[in-house]
Design a protein around this motif. Structure first.
Motif, PDB file in Angstrom:
ATOM      1  N   PRO A 172       0.805  -1.234   0.000  1.00 18.02           N
ATOM      2  CA  PRO A 172       0.000   0.000   0.000  1.00 18.02           C
ATOM      3  C   PRO A 172       0.829   1.271   0.000  1.00 18.02           C
ATOM      4  N   GLU A 173       1.914   1.301   0.782  1.00 15.95           N
ATOM      5  CA  GLU A 173       2.731   2.519   0.826  1.00 15.95           C
ATOM      6  C   GLU A 173       3.487   2.727  -0.482  1.00 15.95           C
ATOM      7  N   GLU A 174       3.844   1.630  -1.185  1.00 12.94           N
ATOM      8  CA  GLU A 174       4.515   1.750  -2.480  1.00 12.94           C
ATOM      9  C   GLU A 174       3.575   2.246  -3.562  1.00 12.94           C
ATOM     10  N   GLN A 175       2.299   1.889  -3.444  1.00 15.40           N
ATOM     11  CA  GLN A 175       1.318   2.319  -4.438  1.00 15.40           C
ATOM     12  C   GLN A 175       1.148   3.837  -4.452  1.00 15.40           C
ATOM     13  N   LYS A 176       1.471   4.488  -3.336  1.00 19.34           N
ATOM     14  CA  LYS A 176       1.334   5.947  -3.261  1.00 19.34           C
ATOM     15  C   LYS A 176       2.526   6.677  -3.870  1.00 19.34           C
ATOM     16  N   THR A 177       3.564   5.944  -4.222  1.00 26.11           N
ATOM     17  CA  THR A 177       4.770   6.544  -4.791  1.00 26.11           C
ATOM     18  C   THR A 177       4.718   6.515  -6.313  1.00 26.11           C
ATOM     19  N   LYS A 178       5.822   6.972  -6.919  1.00 30.65           N
ATOM     20  CA  LYS A 178       5.928   6.976  -8.383  1.00 30.65           C
ATOM     21  C   LYS A 178       6.469   5.653  -8.926  1.00 30.65           C
ATOM     22  N   LEU A 179       6.738   4.704  -8.061  1.00 33.45           N
ATOM     23  CA  LEU A 179       7.352   3.446  -8.469  1.00 33.45           C
ATOM     24  C   LEU A 179       6.490   2.709  -9.499  1.00 33.45           C
ATOM     25  N   ALA A 180       7.079   2.469 -10.682  1.00 33.02           N
ATOM     26  CA  ALA A 180       6.404   1.711 -11.746  1.00 33.02           C
ATOM     27  C   ALA A 180       5.015   2.256 -12.029  1.00 33.02           C
ATOM     28  N   LYS A 181       4.890   3.577 -12.038  1.00 30.15           N
ATOM     29  CA  LYS A 181       3.581   4.197 -12.236  1.00 30.15           C
ATOM     30  C   LYS A 181       3.019   3.917 -13.628  1.00 30.15           C
ATOM     31  N   ARG A 182       3.924   3.826 -14.609  1.00 28.30           N
ATOM     32  CA  ARG A 182       3.495   3.620 -16.003  1.00 28.30           C
ATOM     33  C   ARG A 182       4.208   2.407 -16.598  1.00 28.30           C
ATOM     34  N   PRO A 183       3.598   1.746 -17.566  1.00 25.84           N
ATOM     35  CA  PRO A 183       4.323   0.682 -18.269  1.00 25.84           C
ATOM     36  C   PRO A 183       5.637   1.175 -18.860  1.00 25.84           C
ATOM     37  N   TYR A 184       5.694   2.455 -19.245  1.00 25.68           N
ATOM     38  CA  TYR A 184       6.914   3.016 -19.837  1.00 25.68           C
ATOM     39  C   TYR A 184       8.116   2.879 -18.899  1.00 25.68           C
ATOM     40  N   ASP A 185       7.842   2.838 -17.573  1.00 30.58           N
ATOM     41  CA  ASP A 185       8.949   2.715 -16.622  1.00 30.58           C
ATOM     42  C   ASP A 185       9.701   1.404 -16.799  1.00 30.58           C
ATOM     43  N   LEU A 186       9.070   0.409 -17.424  1.00 26.86           N
ATOM     44  CA  LEU A 186       9.768  -0.845 -17.703  1.00 26.86           C
ATOM     45  C   LEU A 186      10.919  -0.626 -18.690  1.00 26.86           C
ATOM     46  N   ARG A 187      10.762   0.320 -19.573  1.00 21.95           N
ATOM     47  CA  ARG A 187      11.855   0.654 -20.511  1.00 21.95           C
ATOM     48  C   ARG A 187      13.059   1.173 -19.728  1.00 21.95           C
ATOM     49  N   HIS A 188      12.801   1.983 -18.715  1.00 18.87           N
ATOM     50  CA  HIS A 188      13.899   2.474 -17.881  1.00 18.87           C
ATOM     51  C   HIS A 188      14.564   1.317 -17.127  1.00 18.87           C
ATOM     52  N   THR A 189      13.755   0.353 -16.723  1.00 23.77           N
ATOM     53  CA  THR A 189      14.330  -0.831 -16.073  1.00 23.77           C
ATOM     54  C   THR A 189      15.287  -1.548 -17.022  1.00 23.77           C
ATOM     55  N   ALA A 190      14.860  -1.701 -18.273  1.00 22.93           N
ATOM     56  CA  ALA A 190      15.695  -2.385 -19.259  1.00 22.93           C
ATOM     57  C   ALA A 190      17.037  -1.681 -19.421  1.00 22.93           C
ATOM     58  N   VAL A 191      16.987  -0.373 -19.673  1.00 16.62           N
ATOM     59  CA  VAL A 191      18.223   0.374 -19.944  1.00 16.62           C
ATOM     60  C   VAL A 191      19.125   0.407 -18.717  1.00 16.62           C
ATOM     61  N   SER A 192      18.541   0.670 -17.542  1.00 18.59           N
ATOM     62  CA  SER A 192      19.360   0.729 -16.324  1.00 18.59           C
ATOM     63  C   SER A 192      19.958  -0.640 -15.998  1.00 18.59           C
ATOM     64  N   THR A 193      19.238  -1.718 -16.308  1.00 22.14           N
ATOM     65  CA  THR A 193      19.769  -3.073 -16.088  1.00 22.14           C
ATOM     66  C   THR A 193      20.965  -3.336 -16.995  1.00 22.14           C
ATOM     67  N   TRP A 194      20.854  -2.941 -18.252  1.00 22.53           N
ATOM     68  CA  TRP A 194      21.980  -3.123 -19.176  1.00 22.53           C
ATOM     69  C   TRP A 194      23.201  -2.345 -18.699  1.00 22.53           C
ATOM     70  N   LEU A 195      22.974  -1.115 -18.253  1.00 20.11           N
ATOM     71  CA  LEU A 195      24.093  -0.294 -17.796  1.00 20.11           C
ATOM     72  C   LEU A 195      24.751  -0.890 -16.552  1.00 20.11           C
ATOM     73  N   SER A 196      23.922  -1.315 -15.600  1.00 17.45           N
ATOM     74  CA  SER A 196      24.477  -1.862 -14.360  1.00 17.45           C
ATOM     75  C   SER A 196      25.169  -3.196 -14.595  1.00 17.45           C
ATOM     76  N   ALA A 197      24.800  -3.900 -15.675  1.00 21.75           N
ATOM     77  CA  ALA A 197      25.445  -5.167 -16.007  1.00 21.75           C
ATOM     78  C   ALA A 197      26.801  -4.963 -16.670  1.00 21.75           C
ATOM     79  N   GLY A 198      27.146  -3.702 -16.940  1.00 17.15           N
ATOM     80  CA  GLY A 198      28.448  -3.418 -17.532  1.00 17.15           C
ATOM     81  C   GLY A 198      28.473  -3.397 -19.041  1.00 17.15           C
ATOM     82  N   VAL A 199      27.293  -3.383 -19.695  1.00 19.46           N
ATOM     83  CA  VAL A 199      27.257  -3.293 -21.149  1.00 19.46           C
ATOM     84  C   VAL A 199      27.767  -1.904 -21.569  1.00 19.46           C
ATOM     85  N   GLU A 200      28.568  -1.849 -22.625  1.00 23.40           N
ATOM     86  CA  GLU A 200      29.143  -0.585 -23.071  1.00 23.40           C
ATOM     87  C   GLU A 200      28.024   0.411 -23.402  1.00 23.40           C
ATOM     88  N   PRO A 201      28.177   1.664 -22.984  1.00 17.43           N
ATOM     89  CA  PRO A 201      27.141   2.667 -23.240  1.00 17.43           C
ATOM     90  C   PRO A 201      26.778   2.805 -24.713  1.00 17.43           C
TER      91      PRO A 201
END
Length: 459
Positions: free
Chosen positions: A384-413
């Motif tokens: 319930p407390e997470e639902q009040k935040t901006k966390l994963a508010k839109r499906p588009y945020d999954l795209r940010h998950t993809a890119v940030s995951t690639w970066l954190s995995a060490g893939v070249e920018p």
């Protein structure tokens, strides 16, 4: 195109035995000009205008013989007409979403650029008439409803001339209008920036048309009340584990959720923008039974609305964002998404045109549909407390998950940028916080390299 000269000679008025006996003669460059008048007073008045302009150092048009100020006055047009000319100039080469943005911006500034507001309709009626009719070229051949026609006729009568925008305070008022919504609240920073850009372009067009000497915005010290924050807020971005739980939560939302799971997967595993995922076809995928597959992103199908597309369909058809129309983006997809797409095709099949994702009637999936399922999945998965935040508010945020995951995995920018459809510069700007978050890992790699060097020296 006007040809200007500063070489001007104005002769004395001479009287001749004609119906208009008083003749004024002058020369611009090497070209002579003359004008006849009924009375000497009229002739002297015009001569005084020409002499005053010449003494003030004003350039004269060789063709007409008139000073620049008089030429501009004769060619000046109402702002309302100029705005329509600008829309017409941009229309044929603009995608539907851009057309809608052009109309929105012109409908915002035009009510400011009027002689007075006496008789102006209420703001919502004005906005509808301008946005849906005056600045939608597709409807110019249609007869508008009487109430809309009355509003448009009013603007034709009341619109200020374009030359009035040489007064920078008036340009500032138009810019201020770009910051407000109809309810008076401040617009989002991205909306303000978009409207300002359109207004700026329309003034550049006025300079090209020689209706203004310069763009008045260039000399304004104006800042929007809301800035555009290009960096992705990490608070919005779910980590990969939570993202996959949200996909499972969507799958649990009945038949529509099961159908949309692979749609959300395209955003999460291939960093597809929702508009790019909407039109994906079976032929856009390589789905091996083992190992990694590939998806080829070829076009975007954003929903712009039927009034703005050439086809009359709600979804426009255009190339990938900031790419040529024929550009294709190949993105490797992990085995788990390969399996998800194969399961989707086995269970749901494809549309007659090969599309994977569609409504119950076979139409294009829409934001309202996949947004509703996502909202329910979010309620099911987040605390319930997470639902009040901006966390994963839109499906588009999954795209940010993809890119940030690639970066954190060490893939070249450079490779991340290529797969995400960004330039490297945009990647660094938008995902700056995630790049900074890799400092510890980078430092550890550097330290290990330095220690290895020391170990060799010691040996």
């Amino acid at each position: 195109m006007n040809h200007w000269s500063y070489t001007v000679r104005v002769w004395a008025i001479r009287k001749r035995p004609y119906r208009k006996p008083y003749q004024l003669r002058w020369q611009v460059g090497h070209r002579p000009h003359s004008e006849s008048f009924l009375t000497s007073g009229l002739a002297e008045s015009r001569r005084a205008q020409l002499v005053t302009a010449a003494r003030a150092g004003e350039p004269f048009d060789v063709e007409s013989g008139l000073p620049k100020s008089m030429v501009q006055k004769e060619t000046d047009i109402p702002w309302y007409q100029h705005a329509r000319n600008y829309i017409e100039m941009k229309w044929d080469y603009a995608p539907a979403t851009t057309r809608r943005g052009l109309a929105e911006a012109m409908a915002t500034v035009t009510p400011i650029l009027v002689k007075d507001t006496k008789g102006m309709a209420d703001p919502r009626t004005v906005r509808r008439a301008l946005y849906s009719w005056a600045f939608n070229k597709k409807r110019w051949e249609e007869e508008p409803p009487p109430e809309v026609k009355a509003v448009l006729d009013w603007f034709e009568r009341k619109s200020l001339p374009v030359s009035a925008l040489a007064e920078r305070l008036l340009a500032r008022k138009a810019l201020n209008a770009c910051t407000k919504r109809l309810d008076g609240k401040v617009s989002a920073g991205s909306v303000i920036a978009r409207k300002r850009a359109v207004f700026h372009q329309s003034l550049e067009f006025a300079v090209e048309a020689e209706l203004l000497e310069e763009n008045p915005l260039h000399g304004l010290q104006w800042k929007p009340p809301e800035k555009v924050d290009e960096e992705v807020d990490p608070e919005c971005v779910p980590d990969p584990e939570l993202a996959e739980r949200l996909l499972a939560g969507a799958r649990a939302q009945g038949a529509r959720g099961r159908h949309l799971e692979a749609f959300y997967g395209a955003i999460l595993f291939a960093a597809a923008r929702p508009g790019e995922a909407v039109g994906l076809r079976r032929t856009d995928f390589h789905l091996p039974r083992r190992g990694w597959g590939t998806v080829w992103l070829r076009e975007s199908r954003p929903r712009a609305g039927r009034p703005w597309t050439d086809s009359g369909e709600a979804h426009d058809r255009k190339g990938l964002k900031h790419r040529s129309r024929k550009a294709v983006r190949a993105v490797p997809i992990p085995p788990r998404y390969v399996a998800m797409v194969r399961w989707h095709i086995t269970v749901h099949g494809v549309a007659p045109d090969g599309r994977l994702f569609r409504t119950a009637r076979g139409g294009m999936v829409q934001e309202s549909g996949y947004g509703e399922v996502w909202a329910r999945a979010r309620e099911a998965v987040l605390a319930p407390e997470e639902q009040k935040t901006k966390l994963a508010k839109r499906p588009y945020d999954l795209r940010h998950t993809a890119v940030s995951t690639w970066l954190s995995a060490g893939v070249e920018p450079q490779l991340v940028a290529e797969r995400a459809g960004h330039s490297v510069a945009v990647l660094f700007r938008v995902y700056a916080k995630f790049l900074k978050g890799g400092d510890d890992a980078a430092n550890a790699k550097i330290e290990a390299r330095l220690n290895a060097h020391r170990s060799r020296d010691a040996g």
